[in-house]
Every structure is written in structure tokens, then in C-alpha cells.
Design an enzyme around this catalytic site. Structure first.
Site, PDB file in Angstrom:
ATOM      1  N   TYR A  46      14.328  -3.627  14.492  1.00  0.00           N
ATOM      2  CA  TYR A  46      14.901  -4.821  15.122  1.00  0.00           C
ATOM      3  C   TYR A  46      16.419  -4.696  15.294  1.00  0.00           C
ATOM      4  O   TYR A  46      17.148  -5.675  15.243  1.00  0.00           O
ATOM      5  CB  TYR A  46      14.581  -6.076  14.290  1.00  0.00           C
ATOM      6  CG  TYR A  46      13.113  -6.392  14.102  1.00  0.00           C
ATOM      7  CD1 TYR A  46      12.114  -5.687  14.772  1.00  0.00           C
ATOM      8  CD2 TYR A  46      12.715  -7.414  13.254  1.00  0.00           C
ATOM      9  CE1 TYR A  46      10.779  -5.978  14.585  1.00  0.00           C
ATOM     10  CE2 TYR A  46      11.365  -7.719  13.069  1.00  0.00           C
ATOM     11  CZ  TYR A  46      10.409  -6.983  13.726  1.00  0.00           C
ATOM     12  OH  TYR A  46       9.078  -7.284  13.534  1.00  0.00           O
ATOM     13  N   LYS A  92       6.069   4.947   6.911  1.00  0.00           N
ATOM     14  CA  LYS A  92       5.014   5.568   7.730  1.00  0.00           C
ATOM     15  C   LYS A  92       5.482   6.996   7.975  1.00  0.00           C
ATOM     16  O   LYS A  92       5.649   7.431   9.119  1.00  0.00           O
ATOM     17  CB  LYS A  92       4.828   4.758   9.023  1.00  0.00           C
ATOM     18  CG  LYS A  92       3.692   5.202   9.904  1.00  0.00           C
ATOM     19  CD  LYS A  92       2.316   5.051   9.264  1.00  0.00           C
ATOM     20  CE  LYS A  92       1.252   5.660  10.159  1.00  0.00           C
ATOM     21  NZ  LYS A  92      -0.013   5.899   9.469  1.00  0.00           N
ATOM     22  N   ASP A 118      -0.161   1.520   6.689  1.00  0.00           N
ATOM     23  CA  ASP A 118      -1.552   1.199   7.023  1.00  0.00           C
ATOM     24  C   ASP A 118      -2.400   1.129   5.751  1.00  0.00           C
ATOM     25  O   ASP A 118      -3.198   0.191   5.557  1.00  0.00           O
ATOM     26  CB  ASP A 118      -2.140   2.201   8.045  1.00  0.00           C
ATOM     27  CG  ASP A 118      -1.772   3.648   7.744  1.00  0.00           C
ATOM     28  OD1 ASP A 118      -0.911   3.884   6.867  1.00  0.00           O
ATOM     29  OD2 ASP A 118      -2.346   4.554   8.379  1.00  0.00           O
ATOM     30  N   ASP A 153       7.864  -7.393   7.933  1.00  0.00           N
ATOM     31  CA  ASP A 153       7.599  -8.615   8.700  1.00  0.00           C
ATOM     32  C   ASP A 153       6.086  -8.845   8.753  1.00  0.00           C
ATOM     33  O   ASP A 153       5.578  -9.940   8.469  1.00  0.00           O
ATOM     34  CB  ASP A 153       8.165  -8.419  10.121  1.00  0.00           C
ATOM     35  CG  ASP A 153       8.138  -9.698  10.950  1.00  0.00           C
ATOM     36  OD1 ASP A 153       7.822 -10.767  10.395  1.00  0.00           O
ATOM     37  OD2 ASP A 153       8.437  -9.616  12.157  1.00  0.00           O
ATOM     38  N   ASP A 178       3.481 -11.621   6.410  1.00  0.00           N
ATOM     39  CA  ASP A 178       2.551 -12.610   6.983  1.00  0.00           C
ATOM     40  C   ASP A 178       1.168 -12.444   6.351  1.00  0.00           C
ATOM     41  O   ASP A 178       0.492 -13.419   6.041  1.00  0.00           O
ATOM     42  CB  ASP A 178       2.447 -12.448   8.507  1.00  0.00           C
ATOM     43  CG  ASP A 178       3.362 -13.429   9.250  1.00  0.00           C
ATOM     44  OD1 ASP A 178       4.442 -13.733   8.705  1.00  0.00           O
ATOM     45  OD2 ASP A 178       2.995 -13.882  10.356  1.00  0.00           O
TER      46      ASP A 178
END
Ligand code: ATP
Length: 361
Positions: free
Chosen positions: A137, A188, A221, A245, A249
Site C-alpha cells: 500500500y 510469502k 496461505d 489486512d 478480517d
């Protein structure tokens, strides 16, 4: 008497309902404490955009700079593209004040019917630390040949050694202060072989400064499956801006509702005010109906008070929140109940006053 100066920015949607509710709780707390709050409200967001063509004034950060903390609601408007509302307000403050640590505690509060059938409340007690100043971001990139068949667009993930080191150090320190002293570093680095490999490498270097913290690595993942299948193996978690982020959630949903989850956008060096907000968005589907769950905002207030060094007051608010969530009659619709925002707010305020009366008796 000590007075804290707090900026309130309700923003859009249910932010306009939960931030005033939060202010009400802070006022109830102050009426029974040895400190006071001085509030200044900023009407920035979608309505401000319609009137002025921008989400907040260009010199808005100047007005916030001298505050002790910011209580934020949400940025998002059905008639303005999301990237404009987000970058024009929330991210402008986070990046302008270099609030590089986004901290998201998650646990299953008393009385909450969380969705995982094999997860006991004591199995899920996490803090997710999200890098909040760069990464995916960063806002670096662009579009060329717009509207033509050869159109191309880039969003460049910007990871700096300084940025990665400081967020990892923050996460290790936070983990060190928690009973289990355990940190999971999420990347990752199998597929993204540059920036994510650098994260892993820096994690190994920083870890040597915190020999009492047990730490491990997980790919993002695999992390989603571990959060669902083995929640008790996790404690403190650190990840990039985008990964954390998404993971937070998921964490909020696993703990029972997005409406309960809090966040702090922290400048650990305290050069600027830090900003506290519920993690939910504007929730247009329920706005203006008094249905919003204000608990995420109240829990954010707990974090705000901890940041101000008011640990006892923070504990009092958390205790009141837990008493309220333990009572199904005070559950809002997202938790399967019929209580309104005002019912939950009044109950928390009432409990804060009752606590003080009991202490005085
Ligand atoms: P954003 O992109 O800004 O995070 P979003 O559209 O992904 O927003 P939300 O606005 O947070 O998500 O809403 C997702 C769903 O959760 C909606 O159905 C909304 O009504 C519900 N929800 C979110 N926050 C609350 C809350 N505080 N109380 C009750 N329901 C909520």
C-alpha cells in the site's frame, strides 16, 4: 487536573454513530476519573468531499498534530470511489503521521458465539501487527494508455530495510511483553523472492535481539488454515500491510464479528498522535439505523487509553465491555441480538459509573 486533547473524526457511514458513542464512553469514564478529555470534532469524509472536492483539508494534519490521540470512525462513501476515500483521509493521516504499526488484538469476548466449533475462547488470543507505512500500500505505481487496448497498470510493493526492521522490532517487543512470548512472522517468501526473502532474513537478524521470544515463520496461505485449524498455536503475529489486512478480517470473523474488532495506528516513537478506530468499514447497509455494534470502537478506546498510559482506566473500560458482551440482551444484530447502538453505549457508561461508585463506597 490532567486533560487529554482528543480529535474525533467520525468520517462516513456508521462511523458517524460509533464515534459519538465512543465519545460518550470517554466522557462517562472521565466523570469518574482523575483526568479529563477535551474533544475537537472534524467533519471530514464523504460530505466534506462533496462540499470541498477533497476528503480533508490540505493542511488538516496540522490541526491534528498537537492532539494526544485521534478517535476515527470510517472512510467510505457509496458515491465516491473507495481508493479516493481511503487515500484522501485514513491513509493520509496514517502515512502523514508515520503511524507505522497497525496493531489488532483479537480474542473471543465473554458471551460471544464464535463460529469455530473446536475453538475454545482461551484458544484464540492474538495480536496481529500490520506494517502500516509501505509494502503493497505504498501508493507507488501508475497507469498508462488508459482506455486503450494496450492499457497497463502497476502497484509497486515497496519494502525498505528500515521499514521492515522497525515493524519487526515492534512486533518482537510486543510479543516479549505478552505471557507466551511468542511471535509468528508471516510472509510469502516462496513465491515473492525479493522483498519477502528480505523480510525473512531481517526477522532472523532482529530475533537475535530478543532471545527470550520464541518465533516461527509461516507462509500467508498456510497461515489462513493454521488460524482456523490450530488457533491455540498462535499468539503475536506480524505481517505486511496487505497480508495482515486480510488476516485481521479473518481473525475478526473467527472471534465472532467484525463489529467487535479494534485497531491502533501507532507511531511508537510518539512524534505524532496515534489513531484508534474499529476495523470495520462504513457498513452502508445498516447506517443511520442505530444498529451498529459500537464494541469495536470501545475496544479501540481501551487501546487509546493504554497508549496514553492510563492502564487502570483501560482495564475499567475493558471490564465494562466484557460485562456487556456477556449479556445476550445487549447483543446487536451482527451478534444475533436486537440491542441498538444506544443500548450498548448506555450500558457501558452505566457500568463505568457503577464501578466508580463501588470503589468509592
Ligand atoms: P471496508 O472496505 O471499508 O472495510 P466493507 O464494505 O468491506 O468496508 P464493512 O463496511 O465493514 O465492510 O461491512 C461488512 C459487513 O459487516 C456489513 O454487512 C456490515 O453491516 C457489517 N458490519 C460492519 N461493522 C459492523 C458493526 N460495527 N456493527 C454491525 N455490523 C457491522
Amino acid at each position: 487536573m490532567k486533560t487529554y486533547s482528543i480529535a474525533t473524526i467520525p468520517g462516513d457511514g456508521i462511523g458517524k454513530e460509533v464515534v459519538p458513542a465512543g465519545q460518550q464512553v470517554l466522557e462517562a469514564l472521565a466523570s469518574t476519573s482523575s483526568f479529563r478529555f477535551e474533544f475537537e470534532n472534524f467533519g471530514w469524509g464523504g460530505d466534506w468531499f462533496r462540499a470541498h472536492g477533497e476528503m480533508m483539508p490540505a493542511d488538516g494534519l496540522q490541526a491534528l498534530k498537537g492532539k494526544d490521540a485521534i478517535l476515527f470512525g470510517s472512510a467510505g462513501d457509496p458515491h465516491i470511489p473507495d481508493h479516493i476515500t481511503l487515500w484522501g483521509l485514513r491513509l493520509k493521516i496514517c502515512q502523514g503521521f508515520d503511524q507505522y504499526a497497525n496493531v489488532r488484538p483479537t480474542r473471543i469476548l465473554p458471551g460471544i458465539d464464535a463460529p469455530l466449533k473446536r475453538c475454545r475462547p482461551e484458544d484464540l488470543n492474538w495480536v496481529i501487527v500490520r506494517e502500516n507505512s509501505e509494502g503493497e500500500y505504498s501508493g507507488v505505481g501508475g497507469r498508462v494508455h488508459q482506455g486503450h487496448p494496450i492499457e497497463a497498470a502497476t502497484d509497486v510493493t515497496m519494502m525498505t530495510r528500515a521499514g521492515v526492521e522497525r515493524i519487526l522490532r515492534y512486533a518482537f517487543r510486543l510479543a516479549q511483553g505478552r505471557p507466551r512470548k511468542q511471535l509468528t512472522v508471516v510472509t510469502k517468501s516462496n513465491a515473492q523472492r525479493h522483498a519477502m526473502v528480505m523480510w525473512d532474513q531481517i526477522a532472523g537478524e532482529v530475533a537475535r535481539e530478543y532471545p527470550d521470544v520464541r518465533w516461527d515463520k509461516e507462509l500467508v496461505d498456510a497461515m489462513t488454515a493454521r488460524m482456523v485449524n490450530k488457533p491455540a498455536t498462535l499468539d503475536t503475529i506480524v505481517a505486511t500491510n496487505l497480508h495482515a489486512d486480510i488476516l485481521s478480517d479473518l481473525a475478526a470473523a473467527l472471534a465472532g464479528s467484525l463489529g467487535l474488532a479494534p485497531t491502533g495506528n501507532i507511531d511508537p516513537e510518539r512524534r505524532y498522535p496515534s489513531m484508534f478506530e474499529p476495523i470495520h468499514g462504513s457498513a452502508f447497509d445498516i447506517m443511520g439505523q442505530g444498529l451498529a455494534n459500537p464494541v469495536g470502537t470501545f475496544w479501540s478506546i481501551v487501546m487509546l487509553l493504554e497508549h496514553l498510559g492510563e492502564a487502570e482506566a483501560a482495564q475499567r473500560v475493558m471490564q465494562a465491555i466484557e460485562q456487556v458482551t456477556a449479556n445476550p440482551a445487549l447483543h446487536t444484530r451482527d451478534l444475533g441480538g436486537t440491542a441498538k447502538t444506544a443500548d450498548v453505549t448506555n450500558a457501558v457508561c452505566g457500568l463505568l459509573k457503577a464501578q466508580a461508585q463501588r470503589k468509592a463506597a
